[in-house]
Design a protein around this motif. Structure first.
Motif, PDB file in Angstrom:
ATOM      1  N   ASP A 148      -5.285   4.507  -4.117  1.00 36.86           N
ATOM      2  CA  ASP A 148      -6.608   4.969  -4.491  1.00 36.86           C
ATOM      3  C   ASP A 148      -7.624   4.309  -3.557  1.00 36.86           C
ATOM      4  N   SER A 149      -8.608   5.076  -3.093  1.00 35.83           N
ATOM      5  CA  SER A 149      -9.520   4.569  -2.077  1.00 35.83           C
ATOM      6  C   SER A 149     -10.435   3.477  -2.617  1.00 35.83           C
ATOM      7  N   VAL A 150     -10.608   3.402  -3.938  1.00 36.80           N
ATOM      8  CA  VAL A 150     -11.495   2.384  -4.501  1.00 36.80           C
ATOM      9  C   VAL A 150     -10.687   1.233  -5.112  1.00 36.80           C
ATOM     10  N   SER A 151      -9.785   1.538  -6.033  1.00 38.27           N
ATOM     11  CA  SER A 151      -9.071   0.471  -6.756  1.00 38.27           C
ATOM     12  C   SER A 151      -7.876  -0.057  -5.975  1.00 38.27           C
ATOM     13  N   ARG A 152      -7.468   0.648  -4.931  1.00 39.29           N
ATOM     14  CA  ARG A 152      -6.299   0.300  -4.117  1.00 39.29           C
ATOM     15  C   ARG A 152      -5.014   0.320  -4.951  1.00 39.29           C
ATOM     16  N   GLU A 153      -5.008   0.967  -6.097  1.00 45.00           N
ATOM     17  CA  GLU A 153      -3.741   1.044  -6.831  1.00 45.00           C
ATOM     18  C   GLU A 153      -2.887   2.176  -6.251  1.00 45.00           C
ATOM     19  N   THR A 154      -1.595   2.039  -6.349  1.00 46.16           N
ATOM     20  CA  THR A 154      -0.689   3.014  -5.742  1.00 46.16           C
ATOM     21  C   THR A 154      -0.639   4.293  -6.576  1.00 46.16           C
ATOM     22  N   LEU A 155      -0.924   5.422  -5.929  1.00 46.28           N
ATOM     23  CA  LEU A 155      -0.905   6.712  -6.629  1.00 46.28           C
ATOM     24  C   LEU A 155       0.443   7.395  -6.495  1.00 46.28           C
ATOM     25  N   ASP A 156       1.078   7.198  -5.314  1.00 44.39           N
ATOM     26  CA  ASP A 156       2.305   7.932  -5.010  1.00 44.39           C
ATOM     27  C   ASP A 156       2.857   7.337  -3.721  1.00 44.39           C
ATOM     28  N   HIS A 157       4.042   7.811  -3.331  1.00 47.05           N
ATOM     29  CA  HIS A 157       4.514   7.516  -1.986  1.00 47.05           C
ATOM     30  C   HIS A 157       4.427   8.792  -1.189  1.00 47.05           C
ATOM     31  N   CYS A 158       3.963   8.698   0.059  1.00 44.58           N
ATOM     32  CA  CYS A 158       3.721   9.952   0.799  1.00 44.58           C
ATOM     33  C   CYS A 158       4.114   9.817   2.257  1.00 44.58           C
ATOM     34  N   MET A 159       4.116  10.977   2.952  1.00 42.37           N
ATOM     35  CA  MET A 159       4.217  11.015   4.410  1.00 42.37           C
ATOM     36  C   MET A 159       2.828  11.370   4.905  1.00 42.37           C
ATOM     37  N   ALA A 160       2.360  10.668   5.935  1.00 46.92           N
ATOM     38  CA  ALA A 160       1.024  10.971   6.461  1.00 46.92           C
ATOM     39  C   ALA A 160       1.094  11.098   7.973  1.00 46.92           C
ATOM     40  N   VAL A 161       0.310  12.025   8.518  1.00 45.78           N
ATOM     41  CA  VAL A 161       0.299  12.244   9.968  1.00 45.78           C
ATOM     42  C   VAL A 161      -1.134  12.541  10.407  1.00 45.78           C
ATOM     43  N   GLY A 162      -1.513  12.046  11.579  1.00 44.33           N
ATOM     44  CA  GLY A 162      -2.868  12.294  12.095  1.00 44.33           C
ATOM     45  C   GLY A 162      -2.828  13.069  13.399  1.00 44.33           C
ATOM     46  N   PHE A 163      -3.846  13.876  13.613  1.00 46.57           N
ATOM     47  CA  PHE A 163      -4.007  14.611  14.881  1.00 46.57           C
ATOM     48  C   PHE A 163      -5.385  14.278  15.424  1.00 46.57           C
ATOM     49  N   ARG A 164      -5.440  13.976  16.727  1.00 47.34           N
ATOM     50  CA  ARG A 164      -6.734  13.647  17.308  1.00 47.34           C
ATOM     51  C   ARG A 164      -7.387  14.889  17.923  1.00 47.34           C
ATOM     52  N   ALA A 165      -8.710  15.013  17.769  1.00 50.23           N
ATOM     53  CA  ALA A 165      -9.453  16.116  18.368  1.00 50.23           C
ATOM     54  C   ALA A 165      -9.277  16.091  19.886  1.00 50.23           C
ATOM     55  N   PRO A 166      -9.178  17.205  20.575  1.00 45.26           N
ATOM     56  CA  PRO A 166      -9.216  18.556  19.994  1.00 45.26           C
ATOM     57  C   PRO A 166      -7.826  19.104  19.678  1.00 45.26           C
ATOM     58  N   HIS A 167      -6.819  18.218  19.673  1.00 43.71           N
ATOM     59  CA  HIS A 167      -5.448  18.719  19.511  1.00 43.71           C
ATOM     60  C   HIS A 167      -5.061  18.882  18.064  1.00 43.71           C
ATOM     61  N   SER A 168      -5.808  19.677  17.350  1.00 45.22           N
ATOM     62  CA  SER A 168      -5.474  19.948  15.957  1.00 45.22           C
ATOM     63  C   SER A 168      -5.859  21.387  15.661  1.00 45.22           C
ATOM     64  N   PHE A 169      -5.478  21.842  14.505  1.00 46.19           N
ATOM     65  CA  PHE A 169      -5.792  23.215  14.113  1.00 46.19           C
ATOM     66  C   PHE A 169      -7.292  23.483  14.156  1.00 46.19           C
ATOM     67  N   THR A 170      -8.074  22.553  13.615  1.00 43.10           N
ATOM     68  CA  THR A 170      -9.523  22.766  13.551  1.00 43.10           C
ATOM     69  C   THR A 170     -10.222  22.336  14.836  1.00 43.10           C
ATOM     70  N   GLY A 171      -9.517  21.596  15.692  1.00 43.12           N
ATOM     71  CA  GLY A 171     -10.165  21.050  16.877  1.00 43.12           C
ATOM     72  C   GLY A 171     -10.854  19.720  16.570  1.00 43.12           C
ATOM     73  N   GLU A 172     -10.785  19.285  15.328  1.00 44.23           N
ATOM     74  CA  GLU A 172     -11.384  18.003  14.938  1.00 44.23           C
ATOM     75  C   GLU A 172     -10.254  17.008  14.623  1.00 44.23           C
ATOM     76  N   ASP A 173     -10.612  15.731  14.431  1.00 41.57           N
ATOM     77  CA  ASP A 173      -9.625  14.775  13.932  1.00 41.57           C
ATOM     78  C   ASP A 173      -9.118  15.301  12.591  1.00 41.57           C
ATOM     79  N   THR A 174      -7.810  15.266  12.438  1.00 33.93           N
ATOM     80  CA  THR A 174      -7.233  15.829  11.215  1.00 33.93           C
ATOM     81  C   THR A 174      -6.128  14.916  10.696  1.00 33.93           C
ATOM     82  N   VAL A 175      -6.054  14.770   9.389  1.00 34.59           N
ATOM     83  CA  VAL A 175      -4.956  14.008   8.779  1.00 34.59           C
ATOM     84  C   VAL A 175      -4.322  14.871   7.699  1.00 34.59           C
ATOM     85  N   GLU A 176      -2.984  14.835   7.649  1.00 34.19           N
ATOM     86  CA  GLU A 176      -2.292  15.531   6.571  1.00 34.19           C
ATOM     87  C   GLU A 176      -1.559  14.518   5.709  1.00 34.19           C
TER      88      GLU A 176
END
Lengths: 615, 446
Positions: free
Chosen positions: B55-83
């Motif tokens: 959680d962005s405020v309490s820092r408690e764990t919500l889940d376990h996930c996979m995360a990936v980032g794309f830097r502009a302009p190499h993303s679908f939107t052309g902006e920095d993107t995170v999935e």
């Protein structure tokens, strides 16, 4: 003579004349500075005014009370309405001129213009007050002050002439060039380039065998250019027509390497639509003949202008190939053809008023902006002159014509949004509203606008008002009077009998002429042909015109979406560096203008739109 | 559009194996710093990380996930993107949305906003954007294939080639206008006329062959028609394999036109069950019958079904016009003798028993073959949007008006307008208006 003026115009060509006269008409104390008063209004190339698109421009200059149309009406020796058989929207008036008369009447018109002085001197530099232009430096070192300056230097900026491999410095045969201005412009960061143009040899008409040549005559009923001229009174003369042939082409091909163009001496780009004869041979390699018009340069001169064989080949080759043509076997060549290369300013440096964006109080018009043609020059001159006068007058007013109002607007918008890579010439196809922008209705489109800004005098305005009222009156009559089917059928007009038809409806049918309509309603006989024509075109083009007016409304919508002047393009998310540079270069004032910039993608404009709407 | 970083759930809300969140904008990479245990400054673009999701405020764990980032302009939107790929439970999804919403300068994406940003950033042109809308909506394999083709720009190339052809023709006409002293050779005049004619025919064929592509998006329409109690509802149920209409033995049970959406081997098909075709006294039933007749006329394929025990195929004589867009179905064959069956077969009837699910597969095959043939024939081009169709019709209308006998200025105007109509498809005019329409049809977060 005074040393301080509201506006100084440098150059006495077609742009300079209109600029000076327009500025003076607006009430600015104006000075025109030129090398030689005797060459004011000189037709350096073709002795003719008008043509397709160009004729439209002349009518627009006239609608704004400019000089060209009135001068050619007095100096013309052969008048033709081009495309007469092809419909009103693409008709263009053209006239050949007596070169001497044209100069004479142009000078007379300038001398009769109040607030305008002429001075014979060479403008060789600019005065600055901070970033702003404040006057002109003359060749003798003296200076003249001005609230605004218009440069109309034509081909004279660093002009270099070519005949074959021989080069000489000059702005025109017999005239010096001007080297002083370019460094001033470059020092302010303006982008300049080189362009080239050419003019053919001149022939001695007394040595042409006219008897064996086809003739081209003027119109039986010559139509004047100016809305103020009632009738053309000059007698009409004929032109001759001859052709190049295999032999001509053989000689030219054998000497390709001797012409300045192909040997690489000339680096500037020439106009594709007015190619030199050697260009034509390369580009239309399969054609074995080209038409050449032999146009007398006046009533009292033996000089003939051969339209279609401009060249940069050396004199001996010109001699050889010209004599291969029918009628020219024994012709004497009075002056050889030459090509000329000169400096121009990238017109993307300009705004819609033809002011230089980086240098306040400086305006440019004519070939210096990358155009070609007297008409293009004159039209720009008028716009630059009016704006220089408005600027010097200290108000915030600006004068410009938009794309939906006139070819003047089309031309300037094209120049400043797209730049040029060859000399720019007007064509009717450059306008997206061609059915509305006709030569016949230039006054209806522009005279009111010109009157509001102050460049149209009362005399013309009154003539215009009276004409517009007559058109309205007849339009109302024709729209409200019903035709009887019996009469219509009796005249053999094929009309479907569905609902009531007005006179105007009947006028809209193809092949229904004024003569036929008079038979239907004798009152039409009292309607002047020019008045009848306006209502007739309206009727015949009805559906198409309606659509064009709808398009114009959409265009105006885009033009009304203003872009702030201090916009920072680098802040717009996702614009590529290239797009930022293209926007920065032009700094469009509206979304419509942004859309027309060369190389700018719709996506980039959409991003811009999104930015200004949400900023 | 503002400069905020936007986020949205890109998968369907509800219980699913995996839920994917997409975050786009200048502050997208803040997700790594605020919502993971990863060293944010060392994140490598385009690399998947397995991490606890906090959680962005309490820092408690919500889940376990996979995360990936794309830097502009190499993303679908052309902006920095995170999935963020996390588990698809409603509770997790809700908690992640809340955590994202509390990041500074973050807000939930509006409908179609990711695509809109992609468009603004020069990542796709209008036809590509349209194709994307279809891809997002694509429910079947074939729909997906068309949408992908369109995204790749085959459609754009095709339209551009027509526009180029017209522009070239126009240039001849313009030359004829602008150079009155130049003689235009007769063969050029003929080329102009032939060129316009040829282009018009190509566009006409494209238009005719191509309502199929709208069907690929919206579904082919199959109508099941026949007398009351012929077994229409039983048949539709057999096809759908679930109850969508009330089935009873009382004639006239089905009063409304009922639609059922079925995927037939990749083709989206909408089956309409209709009221029985017979003279009805009941007012409501009358309305139902007239609706049914309308449906028959509009449909792409007709199933004329009758009770083989009481009727014959002749009863449809009035409805069968021509062509191959129908099938005669004899229902309730379990009550028939072999002789009668043979007779019906010789009359081109397909024999089924809807109630006992007998031979229904053969009928489905027949429907599949019909649409597959249509698709194969029309696969040269794709019109999946009404907007394209309208623009092409406008183009065609202008080309059909063209001839060189009329005022040349008007003839040129015809071609100019035709060119412009095609230009509308690729986004050259009235940009804002078209954009509003396109982006209005996007779903949030896609």
């Amino acid at each position: 003579m005074k040393t301080k003026y509201d506006v100084i115009v440098v150059g006495g060509g077609h742009a300079g004349c209109e600029a000076a006269a327009a500025s003076a008409r607006c009430g600015a104390a104006t000075l025109l500075v030129t090398h030689k008063i005797s060459t004011i209004g000189e037709m350096s190339c073709n002795p003719a005014i008008g043509g397709l698109g160009k004729g439209h421009l002349v009518r627009e200059v006239d609608a704004l009370d400019g000089l060209m149309a009135r001068v050619i009406d007095k100096a013309g020796i052969q008048f033709r309405m081009l495309n007469l058989s092809k419909g009103p929207a693409v008709r263009g008036p053209r006239a050949q001129a007596d070169r001497d008369l044209y100069r004479t009447y142009m000078l007379e018109a300038l001398r009769q213009t109040a607030n305008l002085e002429l001075k014979e001197a060479a403008g060789e530099g600019l005065l600055f007050n901070d970033e702003k232009v404040s006057g002109v430096v003359l060749a003798d070192g003296s200076t003249l002050e001005a609230g605004a300056v218009v440069l109309t230097t034509g081909t004279f900026l660093n002009g270099v002439m070519f005949v074959g491999h021989e080069t000489s410095i000059g702005g025109r045969i017999g005239d010096i060039s001007c080297a002083g201005i370019t460094p001033y412009l470059k020092s302010k960061g303006l982008k300049l380039g080189r362009l080239k143009t050419g003019t053919p040899a001149r022939l001695d008409g007394n040595t042409i065998n006219w008897n064996v040549l086809e003739k081209q005559s003027g119109d039986a009923n010559p139509q004047p250019f100016s809305f103020l001229t009632e009738q053309v009174t000059n007698p009409q003369i004929d032109c001759g027509i001859t052709y190049t042939n295999e032999k001509t082409h053989e000689i030219i091909r054998a000497n390709f390497e001797r012409c300045a163009l192909f040997s690489g001496l000339i680096t500037g780009k020439g106009p594709r639509y007015c190619p030199s004869i050697e260009d034509k041979l390369v580009r239309f390699a399969d054609r074995t003949t080209h038409q050449i018009f032999l146009e007398p340069e006046g009533y009292h001169t033996n000089v003939v202008y051969p339209n279609g064989i401009s060249t940069s080949l050396p004199a001996d080759v010109q001699d050889a190939f010209i004599h291969t043509m029918k009628g020219l076997e024994n012709v004497e060549i009075l002056r050889y053809a030459y090509a000329i290369e000169y400096d121009y300013v990238d017109p993307q440096e300009l705004n819609h008023c033809l002011g230089v964006k980086k240098i306040p109080a400086l305006y440019l018009a004519g070939q210096i902006n990358g155009t070609t043609g007297y008409e293009e020059a004159g039209a720009q001159g008028l716009v630059a002159g009016v704006n220089a006068a408005l600027y010097a007058g200290g108000g915030n007013k600006e004068f410009f014509v938009d794309r939906s109002q006139g070819y003047i607007g089309v031309m300037i918008d094209d120049l400043i949004t797209k730049g040029v890579d060859e000399p720019y010439r007007m064509f009717t196809s450059r306008s997206e509203y061609r059915l509305v922008l006709r030569a016949d209705n230039a006054d209806a489109r522009l005279t009111e606008l010109g009157h509001q800004i102050g460049c149209v005098g009362e005399n013309r305005y009154n003539v215009f008002k009276s004409k517009i009222n007559k058109i309205k009156e007849f339009d109302n009559y024709a729209s409200e009077t019903f035709a009887s089917y019996a009469d219509v059928d009796a005249l053999g007009i094929a009309v479907k009998h569905n609902g009531k038809k007005t006179l105007k409806d009947i006028m809209g049918y193809p092949n229904v002429s004024r003569e036929t309509m008079i038979k239907l309603d004798s009152k039409i006989n009292e309607v002047e042909p020019a008045i009848y024509e306006q209502v007739e075109i309206d009727a015949k083009y009805a559906g198409y015109l309606k659509r064009e007016y709808e398009d114009i409304a959409l265009f105006k919508r885009d033009e009304n979406m203003k872009i702030r002047e201090d916009i920072d393009y680098s802040k717009i998310g996702g614009l590529s560096t290239e797009m930022v540079q293209r926007f920065e270069r032009v700094r469009p004032k509206t979304i419509g203008e942004a859309l027309r910039i060369t190389g700018v993608t719709p996506a980039a404009v959409t991003a811009l739109l999104g930015y200004i709407k949400n900023a | 559009m503002d400069n905020k970083t936007i986020y949205a759930l890109s998968t369907v809300f509800g219980k699913s194996g995996v839920a994917i969140f997409r975050v786009s904008g200048n502050a997208a990479f803040e997700v790594f710093a605020k919502m993971t245990t990863l060293p944010a400054e060392k994140i490598v673009a385009r690399q998947m990380y397995f991490t606890p999701l906090l959680d962005s405020v309490s820092r408690e764990t919500l889940d376990h996930c996979m995360a990936v980032g794309f830097r502009a302009p190499h993303s679908f939107t052309g902006e920095d993107t995170v999935e963020i790929h996390c588990h698809g439970s409603k509770a997790v999804i809700k908690s992640v949305i809340k955590a994202l919403s509390e990041l500074p300068n973050y807000r939930l994406a509006e409908a179609g906003e990711f695509s809109r940003r992609a468009f603004y950033n020069g990542k796709m042109d209008l036809t590509e954007a349209d194709g994307l809308a279809d891809l997002i909506d694509a429910e079947t394999a074939i729909q997906q294939k068309t949408a992908l083709q369109q995204m790749g720009g085959t459609l754009l190339q095709r339209y551009d080639s027509w526009r180029n052809a017209l522009v070239e023709i126009l240039s001849y006409v313009e030359a004829y206008i602008d150079f009155p002293d130049e003689d235009i050779p007769q063969d050029v005049v003929e080329n102009i006329e032939n060129g316009v004619f040829k282009t018009a025919e190509t566009i006409r064929e494209h238009l005719q062959g191509n309502h199929i592509n709208e069907r690929l998006r919206d579904g082919f329409r199959v109508v099941i028609a026949g007398p009351a109690n012929a077994g229409k509802s039983s048949l539709i149920n057999a096809i759908v394999k679930r109850n969508v209409a009330i089935v009873s033995d009382i004639a006239g049970t089905t009063r409304d036109v009922i639609d059922a959406y079925v995927d037939i081997k990749g083709y989206p098909v909408v089956f309409s069950d209709t009221a029985g075709l017979r003279d009805a006294a009941d007012e409501i039933e009358k309305i139902g019958i007239s609706l049914a007749k309308e449906k028959i006329a509009e449909s792409d394929f007709k199933i004329f079904i009758f009770d083989a025990a009481t009727d014959g195929p002749e009863i449809f004589a009035d409805y069968i016009k021509s062509g191959e867009d129908y099938v005669l179905v004899a229902n309730k064959i379990d009550k028939l003798s072999a002789d009668v069956k043979q007779q019906l077969i010789s009359k081109n009837c397909l024999l089924i028993s809807a109630k006992h699910n007998e031979n229904v597969d053969a009928l489905v095959d027949r429907i599949y073959n019909h649409f597959n043939d249509l698709y194969l024939k029309a696969n040269g081009g794709l019109i999946t949007r009404q907007r394209y169709r309208e623009a092409l019709l406008e183009c065609l209308e202008n080309l059909d008006r063209f001839n060189l006998q009329k005022d040349i200025a008007l003839a040129a105007e015809d071609i100019r307008l035709a060119c412009r109509a095609i230009g509308k498809i690729t986004g050259r005019v009235e940009v804002d208006e078209i954009l509003d329409k396109i982006f209005g049809s996007f779903c949030i977060g896609k």
